[in-house]
Design a protein around this motif. Structure first.
Motif, PDB file in Angstrom:
ATOM      1  N   VAL A   1     -42.267  54.974 150.051  1.00 57.97           N
ATOM      2  CA  VAL A   1     -43.077  53.776 150.235  1.00 57.97           C
ATOM      3  C   VAL A   1     -42.930  52.844 148.960  1.00 57.97           C
ATOM      4  N   ALA A   2     -42.655  53.307 147.804  1.00 53.75           N
ATOM      5  CA  ALA A   2     -42.773  52.487 146.710  1.00 53.75           C
ATOM      6  C   ALA A   2     -41.441  51.781 146.623  1.00 53.75           C
ATOM      7  N   VAL A   3     -40.306  52.396 147.133  1.00 58.39           N
ATOM      8  CA  VAL A   3     -38.987  51.736 147.190  1.00 58.39           C
ATOM      9  C   VAL A   3     -39.072  50.669 148.357  1.00 58.39           C
ATOM     10  N   MET A   4     -39.778  50.966 149.405  1.00 55.11           N
ATOM     11  CA  MET A   4     -39.780  50.033 150.519  1.00 55.11           C
ATOM     12  C   MET A   4     -40.522  48.760 150.299  1.00 55.11           C
ATOM     13  N   ALA A   5     -41.816  49.038 149.332  1.00 50.18           N
ATOM     14  CA  ALA A   5     -42.584  47.776 149.055  1.00 50.18           C
ATOM     15  C   ALA A   5     -41.536  47.012 148.016  1.00 50.18           C
ATOM     16  N   GLY A   6     -40.966  47.612 147.143  1.00 53.26           N
ATOM     17  CA  GLY A   6     -39.955  46.997 146.289  1.00 53.26           C
ATOM     18  C   GLY A   6     -39.142  45.947 146.953  1.00 53.26           C
ATOM     19  N   GLU A   7     -38.522  46.406 147.886  1.00 54.57           N
ATOM     20  CA  GLU A   7     -37.365  45.798 148.694  1.00 54.57           C
ATOM     21  C   GLU A   7     -38.077  44.675 149.392  1.00 54.57           C
ATOM     22  N   LEU A   8     -39.157  44.680 149.984  1.00 51.40           N
ATOM     23  CA  LEU A   8     -39.962  43.631 150.592  1.00 51.40           C
ATOM     24  C   LEU A   8     -40.045  42.515 149.671  1.00 51.40           C
ATOM     25  N   LEU A   9     -40.546  42.947 148.472  1.00 54.97           N
ATOM     26  CA  LEU A   9     -40.924  41.867 147.399  1.00 54.97           C
ATOM     27  C   LEU A   9     -39.759  41.173 146.970  1.00 54.97           C
ATOM     28  N   LYS A  10     -38.591  41.906 147.157  1.00 54.66           N
ATOM     29  CA  LYS A  10     -37.231  41.494 146.194  1.00 54.66           C
ATOM     30  C   LYS A  10     -36.767  40.207 147.159  1.00 54.66           C
ATOM     31  N   GLU A  11     -36.992  40.690 148.666  1.00 54.86           N
ATOM     32  CA  GLU A  11     -36.697  39.755 150.019  1.00 54.86           C
ATOM     33  C   GLU A  11     -37.574  38.555 149.750  1.00 54.86           C
ATOM     34  N   ALA A  12     -38.760  38.775 149.443  1.00 52.76           N
ATOM     35  CA  ALA A  12     -39.681  37.963 149.419  1.00 52.76           C
ATOM     36  C   ALA A  12     -39.663  36.784 148.402  1.00 52.76           C
ATOM     37  N   GLU A  13     -39.082  37.137 147.158  1.00 50.61           N
ATOM     38  CA  GLU A  13     -38.830  36.375 146.243  1.00 50.61           C
ATOM     39  C   GLU A  13     -37.750  35.130 146.595  1.00 50.61           C
ATOM     40  N   LYS A  14     -36.499  35.826 147.202  1.00 51.93           N
ATOM     41  CA  LYS A  14     -35.634  34.977 147.691  1.00 51.93           C
ATOM     42  C   LYS A  14     -36.168  33.717 148.664  1.00 51.93           C
ATOM     43  N   LEU A  15     -36.959  34.178 149.224  1.00 50.37           N
ATOM     44  CA  LEU A  15     -37.572  33.285 150.483  1.00 50.37           C
ATOM     45  C   LEU A  15     -38.510  32.076 149.806  1.00 50.37           C
ATOM     46  N   VAL A  16     -39.344  32.670 148.558  1.00 51.08           N
ATOM     47  CA  VAL A  16     -40.374  31.921 148.117  1.00 51.08           C
ATOM     48  C   VAL A  16     -39.349  30.668 147.167  1.00 51.08           C
ATOM     49  N   ASN A  17     -38.219  31.024 146.621  1.00 50.57           N
ATOM     50  CA  ASN A  17     -37.250  30.286 145.888  1.00 50.57           C
ATOM     51  C   ASN A  17     -36.724  29.149 146.982  1.00 50.57           C
ATOM     52  N   GLN A  18     -36.731  29.655 148.040  1.00 50.38           N
ATOM     53  CA  GLN A  18     -36.333  28.443 149.047  1.00 50.38           C
ATOM     54  C   GLN A  18     -37.555  27.689 149.486  1.00 50.38           C
ATOM     55  N   LYS A  19     -38.775  27.721 148.984  1.00 49.71           N
ATOM     56  CA  LYS A  19     -39.869  26.795 149.160  1.00 49.71           C
ATOM     57  C   LYS A  19     -40.251  27.141 150.478  1.00 49.71           C
ATOM     58  N   ILE A  20     -40.341  28.378 150.793  1.00 50.09           N
ATOM     59  CA  ILE A  20     -40.931  28.987 152.062  1.00 50.09           C
ATOM     60  C   ILE A  20     -42.412  29.406 151.623  1.00 50.09           C
ATOM     61  N   HIS A  21     -43.584  28.988 152.136  1.00 50.24           N
ATOM     62  CA  HIS A  21     -44.999  29.236 151.834  1.00 50.24           C
ATOM     63  C   HIS A  21     -44.996  31.020 151.845  1.00 50.24           C
ATOM     64  N   PRO A  22     -45.720  31.677 151.081  1.00 49.72           N
ATOM     65  CA  PRO A  22     -46.172  33.039 151.061  1.00 49.72           C
ATOM     66  C   PRO A  22     -46.557  33.360 152.451  1.00 49.72           C
TER      67      PRO A  22
END
Length: 488
Positions: free
Chosen positions: A58-79
């Motif tokens: 559960v901790a690893v899965m949440a971490g992976e999701l946040l890692k992917e989210a960081e890339k998307l936020v850097n592409q100017k996609i709204h949270p």
């Protein structure tokens, strides 16, 4: 691999050491100042309390999701767009989990086999790996005794240093870590047992906190005699039930103990409250605190025999042939306290997962199979979507694919090749394909018997997504001033 956790005590103080690879134990022991990390620790604790296993997942899965989210936020996609995509992806992933699950509850033999496979899979990453066949059988037998109640308090794990882990066993009967009082017979056959939680220490005046004005010592004697008479009457009321064995949660003073022993009743005092609860579950008795209804037959429990036996260096009481027999005792042996503690944690995880499986009935294939099938379904969803939400859904699928990748990396294999082979196998219709961690290949999970409890995977998926969403919604950390004390 395991971790050694060392408490950061005073230099002179004795530092406490824990050796474990249990995700929840590691996360709740380490000191962390970051508020976002505390949210991940929180979901790991919840996973541990709800289903007992999957705390690292559960901790690893949440971490992976946040890692992917960081890339998307850097592409100017709204949270909020990312969260919207994740919600759609999670719904599809949950549906896939339920679709691929198998339910063998109606066939007793297949279901027992499923339970054993779940226990083997859970124990394969733990300290008990090399004796997992034995411990899987112990866990399954203990859970089956509960007859579906799921009350883990009824399973007592007793740790006794000495011997090896392979010497551990499930007791034939129930074990109580107490001794029989002096003057009583040390064995009892076909006995009626009275379980009580009542004070039996009033035969002497409690001088502490009592104020008594008397004009002679004979008056003190009269008060003591009255106290003694009161206790004598209480013992007579207990004897009216005609018990062969009297077990009390509280202390029993010498006088009532002597009266009971003279009446031929075996006395066991100061049984801890957990022990009393378990005993009543095993013997089928009530826990009495008043003794005014001796005609009430159901109040007493029954068992075939009670005797003292030695386990390691200690004497314990064994209750055999009990009436209800729902509770049980598992005796863990091992060469040291740290090994026993970790064995206890490992076995507890397996038992919790089995209880969840008995309640839920459904099982799924392990070895990365479920994650890959969820990932493929989420990828299919992304191809049908338009706009930026599709990017978030793709990111969710990538995060799911990371879990089998990490399994392969942990084993020291080439994860890129193994995971692509697994994806190809499932896409080509081999629906039970998963990672074989012994031979570094993709193989049938049905043949290998690698199964997991659906409830564990579902809880991990939901918890990790919710935690990642919550952290993603945060754009800043505000440090609040300490609360002022009144009058300053």
């Amino acid at each position: 691999m395991d971790k050694i956790l060392q408490s950061m005590g005073d230099e002179n103080a004795r530092k406490r050491i824990t050796v474990t690879n249990d995700g929840a134990t590691i996360l709740k022991s380490i000191w962390i100042d970051n508020p976002a990390a505390k949210i991940l620790i929180d979901i790991s604790k919840t996973q541990d309390e709800e289903v007992g296993d999957g705390t690292t997942t559960v901790a690893v899965m949440a971490g992976e999701l946040l890692k992917e989210a960081e890339k998307l936020v850097n592409q100017k996609i709204h949270p909020q767009i990312i969260i919207q995509g994740w919600r759609s992806a999670r719904t599809v992933a949950q549906k896939v989990l339920n679709d691929i699950s198998m339910d063998h509850f109606t066939n007793e033999e297949d279901f027992a086999k499923d339970l054993k496979n779940i226990a083997l899979t859970t124990l394969s990453s733990k300290l008990l790996l090399h004796d997992r066949e034995k411990f899987a059988n112990l866990a399954v037998e203990a859970v089956m005794r509960l007859k579906g109640t799921g009350n883990l308090d009824y399973i007592k794990i007793i740790k006794k240093a000495g011997g090896t882990l392979g010497d551990s066993f499930i007791a034939d009967g129930f074990i109580l870590e107490k001794s029989i009082s002096t003057g009583c017979s040390k064995t009892a056959k076909n006995c009626r047992v009275l379980v009580a939680n009542t004070p039996m220490d009033h035969d002497k005046i409690k001088i502490m906190g009592a104020k008594v004005k008397v004009d002679s010592m004979s008056r003190v004697g009269e008060i003591e005699a009255a106290e003694q008479k009161k206790m004598f009457d209480k013992v007579q009321r207990i004897l009216a039930y005609k018990p062969d064995v009297f077990i009390n949660r509280q202390l029993i003073y010498n006088y009532p103990e002597q009266l009971l022993a003279e009446a031929g009743v075996m006395v066991i005092e100061h049984a801890d409250f957990d022990g009393i609860e378990r005993l009543s579950a095993v013997l089928g008795s009530d826990i009495l605190s008043t003794f005014d209804q001796p005609e009430k037959v159901d109040a007493l429990g029954t068992c075939d025999s009670i005797e003292e036996v030695m386990i390691g260096e200690d004497k314990v009481l064994v209750f055999k042939g009990c009436k209800r027999n729902e509770a049980c005792s598992i005796v863990l042996r091992g060469s040291g306290a740290h090994i026993l503690d970790e064995a206890d944690r490992s076995l507890h995880d397996a038992i919790c997962v089995l209880v969840a499986a008995v309640k839920n009935h459904k099982v799924i294939y392990g070895g990365g199979n479920a994650e890959m099938r969820m990932s493929l379904a989420v990828d299919d969803l992304a191809r049908t979507m338009e706009g930026k939400t599709a990017l978030a859904v793709e990111a969710f699928a990538r995060a799911l694919r990371q879990l089998p990748t990490i399994i392969a990396d942990n084993a020291g294999y080439d994860s890129a090749e193994l995971v692509t082979n697994l994806r190809a196998a499932i896409s080509n219709g081999q629906t039970d394909a998963g990672l074989n961690m012994y031979d570094a290949c993709v193989e049938s999970m049905e043949k290998l018997g690698v199964t997991e409890c659906l409830r564990v995977k579902e809880q991990a998926l939901v918890s990790s997504t919710e935690a990642a969403e919550m952290i993603l919604r945060v754009d800043d950390i505000v440090r609040c001033a300490p609360r002022q004390r009144e009058g300053q």
